[in-house]
Design a protein around this motif. Structure first.
Motif, PDB file in Angstrom:
ATOM      1  N   ALA A  44       0.835  -1.207   0.000  1.00 22.26           N
ATOM      2  CA  ALA A  44       0.000   0.000   0.000  1.00 22.26           C
ATOM      3  C   ALA A  44       0.870   1.257   0.000  1.00 22.26           C
ATOM      4  CB  ALA A  44      -0.932  -0.006   1.210  1.00 22.26           C
ATOM      5  N   ILE A  45       1.933   1.246   0.780  1.00 22.00           N
ATOM      6  CA  ILE A  45       2.811   2.416   0.838  1.00 22.00           C
ATOM      7  C   ILE A  45       3.578   2.570  -0.470  1.00 22.00           C
ATOM      8  CG2 ILE A  45       4.827   3.389   2.022  1.00 22.00           C
ATOM      9  CD1 ILE A  45       3.665   2.152   4.619  1.00 22.00           C
ATOM     10  N   GLN A  46       3.946   1.471  -1.087  1.00 24.89           N
ATOM     11  CA  GLN A  46       4.660   1.514  -2.371  1.00 24.89           C
ATOM     12  C   GLN A  46       3.839   2.234  -3.435  1.00 24.89           C
ATOM     13  OE1 GLN A  46       7.879   0.157  -3.113  1.00 24.89           O
ATOM     14  NE2 GLN A  46       7.572   1.397  -4.929  1.00 24.89           N
ATOM     15  N   ARG A  47       2.524   2.163  -3.328  1.00 24.84           N
ATOM     16  CA  ARG A  47       1.649   2.811  -4.312  1.00 24.84           C
ATOM     17  C   ARG A  47       1.614   4.329  -4.162  1.00 24.84           C
ATOM     18  NH1 ARG A  47      -1.570  -1.967  -3.172  1.00 24.84           N
ATOM     19  NH2 ARG A  47      -2.779  -0.840  -1.627  1.00 24.84           N
ATOM     20  N   LEU A  48       2.193   4.856  -3.085  1.00 24.77           N
ATOM     21  CA  LEU A  48       2.152   6.299  -2.847  1.00 24.77           C
ATOM     22  C   LEU A  48       3.124   7.082  -3.726  1.00 24.77           C
ATOM     23  CD1 LEU A  48       1.879   6.288   1.048  1.00 24.77           C
ATOM     24  CD2 LEU A  48       0.048   6.686  -0.611  1.00 24.77           C
ATOM     25  N   GLY A  49       4.145   6.414  -4.225  1.00 27.58           N
ATOM     26  CA  GLY A  49       5.122   7.121  -5.048  1.00 27.58           C
ATOM     27  C   GLY A  49       6.062   6.166  -5.729  1.00 27.58           C
ATOM     28  N   GLN A 155      -5.511   5.226   8.074  1.00 25.31           N
ATOM     29  CA  GLN A 155      -5.565   3.774   8.133  1.00 25.31           C
ATOM     30  C   GLN A 155      -5.299   3.219   6.741  1.00 25.31           C
ATOM     31  OE1 GLN A 155      -9.446   4.192  10.326  1.00 25.31           O
ATOM     32  NE2 GLN A 155      -8.680   2.319  11.272  1.00 25.31           N
ATOM     33  N   LEU A 156      -5.077   1.933   6.685  1.00 22.17           N
ATOM     34  CA  LEU A 156      -4.742   1.287   5.410  1.00 22.17           C
ATOM     35  C   LEU A 156      -5.812   1.568   4.349  1.00 22.17           C
ATOM     36  CD1 LEU A 156      -2.319  -0.360   4.587  1.00 22.17           C
ATOM     37  CD2 LEU A 156      -3.565  -2.414   5.154  1.00 22.17           C
ATOM     38  N   THR A 157      -7.064   1.606   4.761  1.00 22.54           N
ATOM     39  CA  THR A 157      -8.155   1.840   3.800  1.00 22.54           C
ATOM     40  C   THR A 157      -8.143   3.262   3.247  1.00 22.54           C
ATOM     41  OG1 THR A 157      -9.628   2.354   5.646  1.00 22.54           O
ATOM     42  CG2 THR A 157      -9.670   0.090   4.801  1.00 22.54           C
ATOM     43  N   ASP A 158      -7.415   4.180   3.892  1.00 21.82           N
ATOM     44  CA  ASP A 158      -7.331   5.559   3.402  1.00 21.82           C
ATOM     45  C   ASP A 158      -6.310   5.719   2.281  1.00 21.82           C
ATOM     46  OD1 ASP A 158      -9.148   6.317   5.407  1.00 21.82           O
ATOM     47  OD2 ASP A 158      -7.524   6.713   6.838  1.00 21.82           O
ATOM     48  N   LEU A 159      -5.424   4.734   2.115  1.00 26.88           N
ATOM     49  CA  LEU A 159      -4.385   4.830   1.096  1.00 26.88           C
ATOM     50  C   LEU A 159      -4.945   4.414  -0.262  1.00 26.88           C
ATOM     51  CD1 LEU A 159      -1.348   3.346   3.052  1.00 26.88           C
ATOM     52  CD2 LEU A 159      -2.051   5.727   2.823  1.00 26.88           C
TER      53      LEU A 159
END
Length: 189
Positions: A44-49, A155-159
């Motif tokens: 999920a974090i990898q999808r941020l940038g 939360q994870l669902t916010d990403l």
């Protein structure tokens, strides 16, 4: 007791192997679940940038270090992510010193995680001036915010569910490399 024939072994070995696998999975189920959760968070974090670095160490200014669990290079600048594992209901505000976790009828107080995040962001800003630096505290456990969720907490669902195409300005790329070089120097010392 009856004697075992080769036909019995033909069925006995697969059954024993299956039982062994089930017992091992049952014994390590918490570790497996934690590993799966970690993987889900990293994805999920990898999808941020387009670029991601784990466990960035930055000096705290008094002979210690601060840790950002993840650092992401985005088209808007550098995003710091700290991950907190909490269950139950979470109550807290952006400016309050203590937050509360309510779990199974018991209340547990903990330090506002946004304060430490602000300190890490300020430190990173000093290392890469003129680059936008922001941060979020990711609550990764099975928790809810019954009242308002403070700005900076998510939360994870916010990403985002999928990666967006981002064009990162060259000066952000340069600052990213400088930040990672400084972090590597801190790890060596």
């Amino acid at each position: 007791m009856f004697p075992l024939t080769p036909e019995h072994y033909q069925w006995l070995l697969p059954i024993l192997a299956t039982l062994t696998v089930l017992v091992v999975v049952w014994l390590f189920r918490k570790r497996l679940a934690a590993a799966m959760n970690q993987r889900q968070i990293a994805n999920a974090i990898q999808r941020l940038g387009p670029k991601l670095h784990r466990e960035l160490l930055v000096p705290d200014g008094i002979d210690g270090v601060l840790v950002a669990d993840y650092v992401v290079l985005t088209h808007k600048g550098i995003l710091l992510v700290t991950v907190n594992w909490y269950e139950g209901n979470i109550f807290g505000g952006k400016d309050t010193d203590q937050w509360t976790q309510v779990l199974r009828g018991a209340s547990h107080r903990f330090t506002n995680p946004l304060h430490e995040l602000q300190l890490i962001c300020a430190t990173v800003r000093s290392l890469v001036p003129n680059i936008p630096v922001s941060g979020i505290v990711l609550f990764a456990g099975h928790c809810t915010f019954p009242k308002d969720k403070p700005e900076g907490a998510c939360q994870l669902t916010d990403l985002p569910r999928q990666r967006r195409k981002q064009v990162v300005p060259p000066r952000f790329e340069t600052a990213w490399e400088l930040l990672l070089a400084k972090a590597r120097m801190l790890r060596v010392n």
